[in-house]
Design a protein around this motif. Structure first.
Motif, mmCIF file in Angstrom:
data_model
loop_
_atom_site.group_PDB
_atom_site.id
_atom_site.type_symbol
_atom_site.label_atom_id
_atom_site.label_comp_id
_atom_site.label_asym_id
_atom_site.label_seq_id
_atom_site.Cartn_x
_atom_site.Cartn_y
_atom_site.Cartn_z
ATOM 1 N N PHE A 4 0.828 -1.208 0.000
ATOM 2 C CA PHE A 4 0.000 0.000 0.000
ATOM 3 C C PHE A 4 0.863 1.258 0.000
ATOM 4 C CE2 PHE A 4 -3.552 -2.726 1.309
ATOM 5 C CZ PHE A 4 -4.586 -2.156 0.581
ATOM 6 N N GLU A 5 1.915 1.265 0.804
ATOM 7 C CA GLU A 5 2.770 2.450 0.905
ATOM 8 C C GLU A 5 3.466 2.744 -0.430
ATOM 9 O OE1 GLU A 5 2.691 4.495 3.179
ATOM 10 O OE2 GLU A 5 2.250 3.538 5.080
ATOM 11 N N VAL A 6 3.999 1.709 -1.056
ATOM 12 C CA VAL A 6 4.696 1.888 -2.332
ATOM 13 C C VAL A 6 3.707 2.291 -3.424
ATOM 14 C CG1 VAL A 6 6.002 0.707 -4.149
ATOM 15 C CG2 VAL A 6 6.592 0.325 -1.743
ATOM 16 N N THR A 7 2.555 1.621 -3.461
ATOM 17 C CA THR A 7 1.550 1.928 -4.486
ATOM 18 C C THR A 7 1.109 3.379 -4.400
ATOM 19 O OG1 THR A 7 0.752 -0.354 -4.445
ATOM 20 C CG2 THR A 7 -0.702 1.302 -5.412
ATOM 21 N N ARG A 8 0.867 3.858 -3.185
ATOM 22 C CA ARG A 8 0.422 5.243 -3.022
ATOM 23 C C ARG A 8 1.462 6.230 -3.530
ATOM 24 N NH1 ARG A 8 -0.007 9.320 1.557
ATOM 25 N NH2 ARG A 8 -1.954 10.425 1.164
ATOM 26 N N ARG A 9 2.720 5.939 -3.269
ATOM 27 C CA ARG A 9 3.771 6.846 -3.731
ATOM 28 C C ARG A 9 3.909 6.818 -5.248
ATOM 29 N NH1 ARG A 9 4.316 5.901 1.364
ATOM 30 N NH2 ARG A 9 5.536 7.259 2.741
ATOM 31 N N VAL A 10 3.761 5.639 -5.839
ATOM 32 C CA VAL A 10 3.809 5.530 -7.301
ATOM 33 C C VAL A 10 2.644 6.309 -7.917
ATOM 34 C CG1 VAL A 10 3.582 3.943 -9.249
ATOM 35 C CG2 VAL A 10 5.037 3.327 -7.309
ATOM 36 N N VAL A 11 1.458 6.155 -7.349
ATOM 37 C CA VAL A 11 0.283 6.863 -7.848
ATOM 38 C C VAL A 11 0.466 8.372 -7.719
ATOM 39 C CG1 VAL A 11 -2.172 7.321 -7.420
ATOM 40 C CG2 VAL A 11 -1.326 4.971 -7.437
ATOM 41 N N ILE A 71 6.155 13.574 -1.177
ATOM 42 C CA ILE A 71 5.564 12.319 -1.639
ATOM 43 C C ILE A 71 6.252 11.113 -1.008
ATOM 44 C CG2 ILE A 71 5.215 10.831 -3.654
ATOM 45 C CD1 ILE A 71 4.874 13.382 -5.323
ATOM 46 N N LEU A 72 7.575 11.140 -0.933
ATOM 47 C CA LEU A 72 8.339 9.976 -0.514
ATOM 48 C C LEU A 72 8.367 9.756 0.991
ATOM 49 C CD1 LEU A 72 11.495 10.038 -2.839
ATOM 50 C CD2 LEU A 72 9.568 8.442 -2.915
ATOM 51 N N LEU A 73 8.548 10.825 1.763
ATOM 52 C CA LEU A 73 8.779 10.675 3.198
ATOM 53 C C LEU A 73 7.481 10.433 3.970
ATOM 54 C CD1 LEU A 73 11.435 13.468 3.878
ATOM 55 C CD2 LEU A 73 11.816 11.012 3.590
ATOM 56 N N PRO A 74 7.555 9.646 5.056
ATOM 57 C CA PRO A 74 6.387 9.525 5.941
ATOM 58 C C PRO A 74 6.189 10.839 6.678
ATOM 59 C CG PRO A 74 8.293 8.402 6.897
ATOM 60 C CD PRO A 74 8.700 8.838 5.518
ATOM 61 N N ARG A 75 4.997 11.414 6.611
ATOM 62 C CA ARG A 75 4.792 12.750 7.181
ATOM 63 C C ARG A 75 3.932 12.739 8.450
ATOM 64 N NH1 ARG A 75 1.722 15.033 4.018
ATOM 65 N NH2 ARG A 75 1.445 13.452 2.415
#
Length: 263
Positions: A64-71, A87-91
């Motif tokens: 889920f984490e990777v997919t969201r960043r790709v999207v 986009i990349l870092l956990p906020r």
């Protein structure tokens, strides 16, 4: 609705109040049931077997984490350095907990499991008590599914760390856990004041929703916030210490009974 509209969450999705609706309640019950069933199934199993199951949940979380960043990269037209970091870092704190779950499983250190389970459980309990995302739209688009799934998985993993005995809350080692928590706090401050990619990841800044709900001046809120964190954090060590003393007392009582029988 096309798949592209679903995955990019671009389909018109009116807001609703889904808090404590059927989906919310069923999701929470499912999480609790999974924790209980997995804990019972893995009782007495080796640490290797337990870690395999944890990695299965972690793999879904990371998907889920990777997919969201790709999207998000596919959707954006702003490839500035700060937006890439955004986009990349956990906020938010929940996203930070997601990263901490991953780090804990990779490094397999007890002090990481301890702090991750404490903070991850806090974030997800707040989410399930008063969810601001996920359950608040008519349709479950990818962003909704992402919010629900990741919070659920963090909740499950935080509890499994404890029920599978990956954690051990001891006052003699609490300094290690506090160092990890201090690292999370420093990272949050770095996000706010240096990178400026998140305004209030740990909900301690002025003007956040909690301050408005409580309706108290910010200095009072900050004192209450610190006291709550101290009490909440300490609770795990106090309860664990009391449980160990009780267990030790039970063992001693059994030994005394055996000696009396022999005499």
């Amino acid at each position: 609705m096309s798949f592209v509209e679903w995955i990019t969450s671009s389909y018109p999705n009116p807001s609703i109040n889904g808090r404590w609706g059927l989906l919310h309640i069923l999701t929470l019950l499912a999480c609790i049931a999974i924790v209980v069933l997995v804990s019972v199934f893995l009782r007495g199993k080796s640490e290797k077997a337990k870690r395999r199951v944890l990695w299965c949940f972690l793999a879904i979380l990371m998907l889920f984490e990777v997919t969201r960043r790709v999207v998000n990269f596919a959707k954006t037209t702003d490839f500035s350095f700060l937006n890439i970091l955004h986009i990349l870092l956990p906020r938010p704190w929940c996203a930070i907990s997601s990263f901490m779950v991953f780090l804990s499983c990779v490094l397999n250190k007890r002090f990481l499991y301890n702090t991750t389970s404490i903070t991850g459980l806090l974030c997800t309990l707040v989410f399930f008590a008063y969810p601001g995302v996920g359950f608040n739209n008519t349709y479950i688009l990818f962003e909704n599914l992402y919010s629900i799934a990741t919070h659920s998985l963090i909740f499950i993993l935080s509890l499994l760390f404890m029920t599978l005995k990956m954690t051990k809350f001891e006052f003699k080692n609490i300094h290690k856990d506090l160092v990890v928590f201090a690292g999370i706090l420093v990272y949050a401050l770095f996000e706010i004041f240096v990178l400026e990619i998140e305004s209030d990841p740990m909900y301690f800044m002025p003007g956040n929703d909690i301050v408005e709900v409580l309706g108290v001046p910010y200095p009072v809120f900050l004192v209450l916030y610190i006291l709550f964190v101290v009490v909440y954090f300490s609770m795990f060590y106090i309860i664990s210490s009391a449980a160990r003393k009780r267990k030790k007392g039970d063992v001693v009582d059994k030994m005394v009974d055996i000696i009396k029988e022999e005499i």
